[in-house]
Design a protein around this motif. Structure first.
Motif, PDB file in Angstrom:
ATOM      1  N   ASN A  92       2.014  -9.170  -5.677  1.00  0.00           N
ATOM      2  CA  ASN A  92       2.433  -8.318  -4.571  1.00  0.00           C
ATOM      3  C   ASN A  92       3.819  -7.767  -4.911  1.00  0.00           C
ATOM      4  N   GLY A 209      -4.978  -8.900   0.221  1.00  0.00           N
ATOM      5  CA  GLY A 209      -4.472  -7.567   0.489  1.00  0.00           C
ATOM      6  C   GLY A 209      -3.729  -6.939  -0.673  1.00  0.00           C
ATOM      7  N   ASP A 212      -5.912  -3.631  -4.599  1.00  0.00           N
ATOM      8  CA  ASP A 212      -6.335  -2.304  -4.169  1.00  0.00           C
ATOM      9  C   ASP A 212      -5.934  -1.272  -5.224  1.00  0.00           C
ATOM     10  N   SER A 213      -6.243  -0.020  -4.956  1.00  0.00           N
ATOM     11  CA  SER A 213      -6.025   1.043  -5.943  1.00  0.00           C
ATOM     12  C   SER A 213      -4.551   1.321  -6.174  1.00  0.00           C
ATOM     13  N   THR A 214      -3.745   1.257  -5.130  1.00  0.00           N
ATOM     14  CA  THR A 214      -2.322   1.541  -5.281  1.00  0.00           C
ATOM     15  C   THR A 214      -1.663   0.555  -6.232  1.00  0.00           C
ATOM     16  N   GLU A 215      -1.981  -0.726  -6.062  1.00  0.00           N
ATOM     17  CA  GLU A 215      -1.419  -1.733  -6.958  1.00  0.00           C
ATOM     18  C   GLU A 215      -1.976  -1.566  -8.375  1.00  0.00           C
ATOM     19  N   ARG A 397      -9.404  -1.673   2.720  1.00  0.00           N
ATOM     20  CA  ARG A 397      -8.044  -1.167   2.912  1.00  0.00           C
ATOM     21  C   ARG A 397      -7.986   0.362   2.841  1.00  0.00           C
ATOM     22  N   GLU A 398      -8.830   0.964   2.006  1.00  0.00           N
ATOM     23  CA  GLU A 398      -8.668   2.377   1.704  1.00  0.00           C
ATOM     24  C   GLU A 398      -9.785   3.263   2.256  1.00  0.00           C
ATOM     25  N   ALA A 445      -4.559   0.108   4.336  1.00  0.00           N
ATOM     26  CA  ALA A 445      -3.499   0.690   3.515  1.00  0.00           C
ATOM     27  C   ALA A 445      -2.789   1.788   4.301  1.00  0.00           C
ATOM     28  N   VAL A 449      -2.705   6.819   1.340  1.00  0.00           N
ATOM     29  CA  VAL A 449      -3.674   6.535   0.280  1.00  0.00           C
ATOM     30  C   VAL A 449      -4.794   7.574   0.276  1.00  0.00           C
TER      31      VAL A 449
END
Length: 537
Positions: A92, A209, A212-215, A397-398, A445, A449
């Motif tokens: 994270n 959490g 996801d794509s952002t991470e 999340r997205e 998210a 996003v």
């Protein structure tokens, strides 16, 4: 788009096993353990004088360390001679001093002794597929012709640590072939499997959490810097196109070009989109049959036949038993309307047999479709290979927070107005998704996003005319805000054209040579399949 039908998901991504296993679901996995390989031939990192992937380096909170090649579920010949290691990053990034995770990295050397300085990095589909296991697909398509090829496991996938796979979900997906697809009792069992998976993963102390794509996009930005690369090229398939578009938007630095194949735009990804994609892919197959005189004579009005079968089976499901490779006992299969829609979504990968299969079903013989449906679910390649931790992180999340179940139903009615409501409430590939996300319990998210990606990075946008998972119009939509995009639809090809089309591979390599002027002339020479019209009578 993909980990799917009850409850395994697409990987904008599920496919019948006539192609590399898993593409039909977005899952494309091959590969066991490749031996360590250091000092193999290949190009140097620009300015460093050393081969890419052989130098330890720390950049910010990320650290790359050369080491053994990542594990893969089956042997991957393309990894022989690869230079490998791990990238360690915060789980994270809002807590950089917290738990660390590691991502497997493999660098396949270029096939030439004088590789170009900007390598290609591969983004796998899914969500939840493992990039390292897809090395053979990328190499067979020629991506390492004159550039090193870089593959890194997305967080929590098969060659990462932790690995957030849940075989119980895959095993339920196999058992569910004997259940009514969209029955309330099936939903309860489906969501129970999802809930059990979540409990197991929490027991591994994973912060769900954080997957996801952002991470994941930030992981790749860290990888480029940790490998000492001023510039690279990106190539993503299926869900990997969603990730690539987010990566372009959030981390545009150091990207020479981007190829996206089987496009899933982040701004529209979700259940509703799968209905329009299914309509496009199905119509592509039906129209190709109608244009082929032998197929049209043998199977007239094939689209109407399919629609009738969906309604008929939803009202009165057909139960049969079939033999499945590797299983001693016959398997019970229930075919209802929802099953037929999801079978067809995958069957576009083996389109030549679709008309005959539907005709046999219409005449009372469900065996061909039942064997394909059950065989895909019980395949060893469908068990324990997809990261449900990442899949549900992306879905819940997205996607799900930004569309309602009513949105899905409206999209289904627009695409297939004759289908009963019980079929339309569960979109292809994403059955019971809202209920799954209620059980998964991760926060949405930030709305950003879903922002459209606007970019001047040269981009190749590839789609397939038979793609029922991410229809070609999604590629056209994404390209509207990519000012230097080249948009190509390969006719008669299903989801992920690079896996099946020499023309798509030729265009991709031409694009890497010159991202501003790829050669696309081969498209006009792509021939339709010769449809199976059965034995002569």
């Amino acid at each position: 788009m993909g980990p799917t039908e009850a409850p395994r998901r697409p990987r904008a991504v599920r496919r019948l096993r006539a192609v590399p296993a898993g593409l039909a679901t977005g899952i494309l996995v091959t590969g066991l353990v490749a031996a360590p390989a250091h000092g193999a031939a290949g190009g140097p990192s620009p300015g460093s004088g050393t081969a890419i992937g052989t130098t330890p380096r720390t950049v910010g909170d990320a650290h790359y360390e050369p080491g053994p090649c990542p594990k893969t579920p089956d042997p991957v010949p393309a990894l022989k001679g690869a230079r490998c290691g791990t990238l360690t990053v915060p789980e994270n990034r809002a807590e950089p001093g917290g738990r660390k995770i590691s991502l497997g990295v493999a660098v396949v050397p270029a096939a030439t002794e004088r590789p170009k300085p900007d390598p290609v990095v591969w983004f796998a589909g899914g969500p939840g597929d493992d990039s390292v296991g897809e090395a053979q697909l990328a190499v067979d398509g020629g991506l390492n012709r004159d550039r090193d090829l870089i593959l890194m496991s997305q967080r929590s996938t098969y060659s990462a640590d932790p690995v957030l796979t849940c075989p119980n979900i895959d095993e339920f997906a196999a058992r569910s072939v004997g259940l009514v697809y969209d029955a309330p009792s099936t939903q309860r069992l489906h969501v129970d499997a999802t809930r059990t998976c979540r409990e197991q993963l929490i027991g591994r102390t994973a912060e769900l959490g954080a997957y996801d794509s952002t991470e994941s996009a930030t992981d790749y930005a860290d990888l480029r810097l940790a490998l000492g690369l001023p510039q690279w090229n990106v190539f993503g398939i299926s869900y990997g196109t969603d990730l690539a578009l987010i990566y372009m938007r959030d981390h545009p630095q150091g990207i020479r070009s981007v190829g996206i194949d089987g496009v899933l735009p982040p701004s529209t990804a979700g259940s509703a989109l799968t209905w329009s994609s299914a309509r496009q892919g199905f119509d592509g197959v039906f129209q190709a049959c109608a244009r082929q005189p032998a197929c049209d004579r043998r199977y007239p009005k094939l689209s109407a036949t399919f629609d009738h079968l969906v309604r008929q089976l939803e009202a009165k499901p057909v139960t049969t038993t079939v033999k499945v490779p590797g299983r001693a006992q016959p398997v019970k299969v229930v075919l209802d309307g929802g099953t037929l829609v999801n079978w067809m979504t995958s069957a576009t990968h083996v389109a030549a047999g679709v008309p005959r299969s539907l005709d046999e079903l219409a005449h009372g013989d469900p065996r061909r479709i039942a064997e394909q449906w059950a065989g895909a679910k019980f395949s060893p390649q469908a068990i324990g290979r997809v990261s449900h931790g990442l899949a549900y992180g992306v879905f819940c999340r997205e996607w799900v927070p930004f569309e309602s179940e009513a949105d899905t139903l409206r999209a289904g009615r627009a695409a297939f107005p004759s289908f009963p409501r019980s079929v339309l409430v569960n979109s292809p590939q994403l059955t019971f998704l809202h209920a799954d996300c209620d059980a998964w319990k991760v926060p949405a998210a930030p709305r950003s996003v879903r922002d459209v990606t606007r970019s001047a990075i040269p981009t190749l946008v590839l789609s397939g005319g038979f793609d029922a998972q991410t229809g070609a119009r999604s590629g056209e939509y994404a390209a509207r805000t990519l000012s230097r995009a080249t948009v190509v639809t390969i006719p008669y090809v299903a989801h992920v054209t690079f896996a099946a089309s020499p023309c798509a591979q030729e265009i991709t390599l031409s694009f890497l040579d010159d991202p501003t002027a790829p050669k696309t002339g081969c498209v006009s020479g792509v021939e339709p399949p010769t449809f199976d019209t059965g034995p002569r009578t």
